[in-house]
Structures are given as C-alpha cells and as structure tokens.
Design a protein around this motif. Structure first.
Motif, PDB file in Angstrom:
ATOM      1  N   ILE A   5      30.431  62.724  57.127  1.00 58.83           N
ATOM      2  CA  ILE A   5      30.709  61.494  56.380  1.00 58.83           C
ATOM      3  C   ILE A   5      32.186  61.203  56.588  1.00 58.83           C
ATOM      4  N   THR A   6      32.520  59.952  56.831  1.00 61.44           N
ATOM      5  CA  THR A   6      33.935  59.590  56.936  1.00 61.44           C
ATOM      6  C   THR A   6      34.297  58.656  55.796  1.00 61.44           C
ATOM      7  N   ILE A   7      35.352  59.024  55.103  1.00 59.62           N
ATOM      8  CA  ILE A   7      35.894  58.223  54.003  1.00 59.62           C
ATOM      9  C   ILE A   7      37.013  57.365  54.581  1.00 59.62           C
ATOM     10  N   CYS A   8      37.003  56.095  54.229  1.00 60.06           N
ATOM     11  CA  CYS A   8      38.068  55.188  54.656  1.00 60.06           C
ATOM     12  C   CYS A   8      38.732  54.599  53.410  1.00 60.06           C
ATOM     13  N   PHE A   9      40.000  54.897  53.236  1.00 59.01           N
ATOM     14  CA  PHE A   9      40.783  54.377  52.117  1.00 59.01           C
ATOM     15  C   PHE A   9      41.464  53.107  52.614  1.00 59.01           C
ATOM     16  N   VAL A  10      41.279  51.993  51.910  1.00 55.20           N
ATOM     17  CA  VAL A  10      41.775  50.681  52.350  1.00 55.20           C
ATOM     18  C   VAL A  10      42.697  50.100  51.282  1.00 55.20           C
ATOM     19  N   ASP A  11      43.803  49.525  51.742  1.00 55.22           N
ATOM     20  CA  ASP A  11      44.782  48.919  50.848  1.00 55.22           C
ATOM     21  C   ASP A  11      45.200  47.564  51.434  1.00 55.22           C
ATOM     22  N   ILE A  12      45.310  46.549  50.584  1.00 57.33           N
ATOM     23  CA  ILE A  12      45.740  45.227  51.048  1.00 57.33           C
ATOM     24  C   ILE A  12      47.266  45.228  51.141  1.00 57.33           C
ATOM     25  N   ASP A  13      47.777  44.950  52.331  1.00 55.31           N
ATOM     26  CA  ASP A  13      49.227  44.919  52.534  1.00 55.31           C
ATOM     27  C   ASP A  13      49.838  43.715  51.808  1.00 55.31           C
ATOM     28  N   GLY A  14      50.969  43.942  51.144  1.00 51.73           N
ATOM     29  CA  GLY A  14      51.711  42.853  50.518  1.00 51.73           C
ATOM     30  C   GLY A  14      50.994  42.168  49.374  1.00 51.73           C
ATOM     31  N   PHE A  15      50.093  42.875  48.705  1.00 53.35           N
ATOM     32  CA  PHE A  15      49.314  42.242  47.641  1.00 53.35           C
ATOM     33  C   PHE A  15      50.206  41.822  46.464  1.00 53.35           C
ATOM     34  N   TYR A  75      53.228  40.807  46.641  1.00 57.05           N
ATOM     35  CA  TYR A  75      53.898  39.572  47.066  1.00 57.05           C
ATOM     36  C   TYR A  75      52.995  38.357  46.813  1.00 57.05           C
ATOM     37  N   ILE A  76      51.716  38.497  47.121  1.00 55.70           N
ATOM     38  CA  ILE A  76      50.756  37.395  46.907  1.00 55.70           C
ATOM     39  C   ILE A  76      50.658  37.070  45.416  1.00 55.70           C
ATOM     40  N   ASN A  77      50.485  38.103  44.596  1.00 56.81           N
ATOM     41  CA  ASN A  77      50.400  37.895  43.143  1.00 56.81           C
ATOM     42  C   ASN A  77      51.679  37.262  42.595  1.00 56.81           C
ATOM     43  N   ASP A  78      52.832  37.798  43.017  1.00 52.43           N
ATOM     44  CA  ASP A  78      54.119  37.323  42.496  1.00 52.43           C
ATOM     45  C   ASP A  78      54.445  35.897  42.934  1.00 52.43           C
ATOM     46  N   ASN A  79      54.078  35.530  44.161  1.00 52.96           N
ATOM     47  CA  ASN A  79      54.480  34.236  44.708  1.00 52.96           C
ATOM     48  C   ASN A  79      53.416  33.144  44.614  1.00 52.96           C
ATOM     49  N   PHE A  80      52.163  33.539  44.526  1.00 50.97           N
ATOM     50  CA  PHE A  80      51.086  32.538  44.514  1.00 50.97           C
ATOM     51  C   PHE A  80      50.218  32.622  43.258  1.00 50.97           C
ATOM     52  N   GLY A  81      50.454  33.630  42.419  1.00 56.00           N
ATOM     53  CA  GLY A  81      49.737  33.752  41.157  1.00 56.00           C
ATOM     54  C   GLY A  81      48.545  34.696  41.214  1.00 56.00           C
ATOM     55  N   HIS A  82      48.144  35.156  40.038  1.00 54.97           N
ATOM     56  CA  HIS A  82      47.046  36.134  39.941  1.00 54.97           C
ATOM     57  C   HIS A  82      45.688  35.522  40.276  1.00 54.97           C
ATOM     58  N   THR A  83      45.538  34.231  40.086  1.00 55.62           N
ATOM     59  CA  THR A  83      44.277  33.582  40.463  1.00 55.62           C
ATOM     60  C   THR A  83      44.093  33.684  41.970  1.00 55.62           C
ATOM     61  N   LYS A  84      45.175  33.440  42.715  1.00 55.04           N
ATOM     62  CA  LYS A  84      45.130  33.561  44.175  1.00 55.04           C
ATOM     63  C   LYS A  84      44.937  35.031  44.569  1.00 55.04           C
ATOM     64  N   GLY A  85      45.580  35.931  43.814  1.00 54.67           N
ATOM     65  CA  GLY A  85      45.403  37.367  44.071  1.00 54.67           C
ATOM     66  C   GLY A  85      43.954  37.791  43.883  1.00 54.67           C
ATOM     67  N   ASP A  86      43.308  37.286  42.818  1.00 52.37           N
ATOM     68  CA  ASP A  86      41.887  37.592  42.596  1.00 52.37           C
ATOM     69  C   ASP A  86      41.030  37.039  43.723  1.00 52.37           C
ATOM     70  N   LYS A  87      41.384  35.857  44.219  1.00 52.93           N
ATOM     71  CA  LYS A  87      40.627  35.271  45.343  1.00 52.93           C
ATOM     72  C   LYS A  87      40.749  36.155  46.579  1.00 52.93           C
ATOM     73  N   VAL A  88      41.953  36.682  46.817  1.00 52.92           N
ATOM     74  CA  VAL A  88      42.158  37.591  47.952  1.00 52.92           C
ATOM     75  C   VAL A  88      41.284  38.830  47.786  1.00 52.92           C
ATOM     76  N   LEU A  89      41.269  39.402  46.579  1.00 52.57           N
ATOM     77  CA  LEU A  89      40.428  40.594  46.331  1.00 52.57           C
ATOM     78  C   LEU A  89      38.959  40.291  46.605  1.00 52.57           C
ATOM     79  N   LYS A  90      38.486  39.145  46.106  1.00 56.38           N
ATOM     80  CA  LYS A  90      37.082  38.761  46.325  1.00 56.38           C
ATOM     81  C   LYS A  90      36.786  38.557  47.799  1.00 56.38           C
ATOM     82  N   ASP A  91      37.681  37.845  48.495  1.00 51.02           N
ATOM     83  CA  ASP A  91      37.455  37.558  49.912  1.00 51.02           C
ATOM     84  C   ASP A  91      37.502  38.819  50.762  1.00 51.02           C
ATOM     85  N   VAL A  92      38.455  39.703  50.467  1.00 50.60           N
ATOM     86  CA  VAL A  92      38.537  40.964  51.211  1.00 50.60           C
ATOM     87  C   VAL A  92      37.303  41.811  50.916  1.00 50.60           C
TER      88      VAL A  92
END
Length: 196
Positions: free
Chosen positions: A68-78, A80-97
């Motif tokens: 079994i291979t485990i893959c740990f994934v992290d969104i780069d610069g998240f 920055y997205i929350n701080d500059n574009f707001g948490h609503t946009k951050g939630d959209k990024v989480l959903k889309d990713v």
C-alpha cells in the motif's frame, strides 16, 4: 395504543403510518452516519473514517502480501489564498482540489481530508513506483484545473509517499509521518525553485 378494539382499516392505517415513520428514521440515520464520516467542506472522508479504512486495508495487505502506498498531499500557498482572496475562495480551492483528486484516483483507492489544506491518498495494492505514475495523472488534472478555473493564482500541490509492505510493515503513524516528511522535502524543493 390499544389495538384490540380497532377495526381492521384503522389498524392497517396505523401500522402504515408507523412504517413510514420507521423508514424516515432509517433514512435520517443513514444520512447522519454519512455526514459523521465526511469532511464538512469537501465531503470527502474525514480523518477518522479514512484512517479506519486504512487500518482495514493494512490488514488485507498483510493477508495478501501486497503493498500500500500512502500519499500525503498539501496545497502550496494555501495561507496566501485565504489571506489575499478570503476564506470563501479558500474553501472553493479545497473543494476543487478534493474533487480533482477524487476524480483522478482509482475507485479502489481511498481519499481523505485530514485537516487544513492536507489530504491523504491511500493507493491500495500499489508500490511507490506505480504510485508515482498515478501521481502524474493527478498533476495533469491540477494543471487542467488551473487553466479552466483560476485566474489570480495557480494551484500547486506538494506530495510525499510512504510504502507499507511485508518487507516494511510500518504502523499507520509511521506511514503518515514518513509520507508527511517526504511531502515537506518536496515542498521545500518546490519553494526553492519558485524563488529562483
């Protein structure tokens, strides 16, 4: 309720009404169980439910002698997205990713959001080399997402792998730690390339 003195029509009507209530309660229970195992933002498996499934997959792997291979994934610069574009946009990024990851993995694999901007993919019955090949498909879909959706910034993901096998029977904690450490090394490399 006293059924002894009811006529048959009233009795049947009463039983039918109770059956409908029972069915409705069963549906509500199913819905509650579904949401108890889901992340509120992405509707992917939450950490608890995902790790429970990983535990079962490790047992299957032990029996079958598979990897079994485990893959740990992290969104780069998240942040920055929350701080500059707001948490609503951050939630959209989480959903889309989350959606992109889910659509990019195999039906036999497991995907969970474990918190913040971090996800874990469990590539079942898969060695690290094969997981790397599977990742290239995910990378293509993230690039496609950037072309189709984001204009002010690009989404990129850092990731790291860790393998469970009969030769390397790690615990879940060790698997996650190793995959996280590998992901962090990739993130540092990515950040250095970006700043050069």
């Amino acid at each position: 309720m006293n059924y002894e003195h009811m006529d048959i029509k009233l009795l049947l009507k009463s039983i039918k009404a109770k059956d409908e209530i029972i069915l409705e309660l069963e549906e509500k229970l199913k819905e509650s169980l579904y949401y108890a195992s889901r992340d509120a933002v992405t509707e992917l498996l939450n950490r608890r439910a995902g790790l429970s499934l990983l535990e079962k997959e490790i047992e299957i792997s032990k029996i079958n002698g598979t990897s079994i291979t485990i893959c740990f994934v992290d969104i780069d610069g998240f942040k920055y997205i929350n701080d500059n574009f707001g948490h609503t946009k951050g939630d959209k990024v989480l959903k889309d990713v989350g959606k992109t990851l889910k659509e990019s993995i195999r039906k036999t694999d497991i995907l969970m959001r474990i918190g913040g901007d971090e996800f874990v993919i469990v590539f079942c019955n898969t060695k690290i080399d094969d997981a790397n090949k599977l990742w290239s498909g995910i990378d293509e879909q993230i690039n496609k997402l950037n072309k189709e959706t984001y204009y002010n910034y690009n989404i990129s993901l850092s990731y790291g792998f860790s393998e469970y096998s009969s030769e390397s029977p790690l615990s879940i904690k060790e698997l996650l730690h190793n995959a996280d450490k590998s992901m962090y090394s990739n993130k540092v490399i990515y950040s250095n390339k970006k700043s050069n």
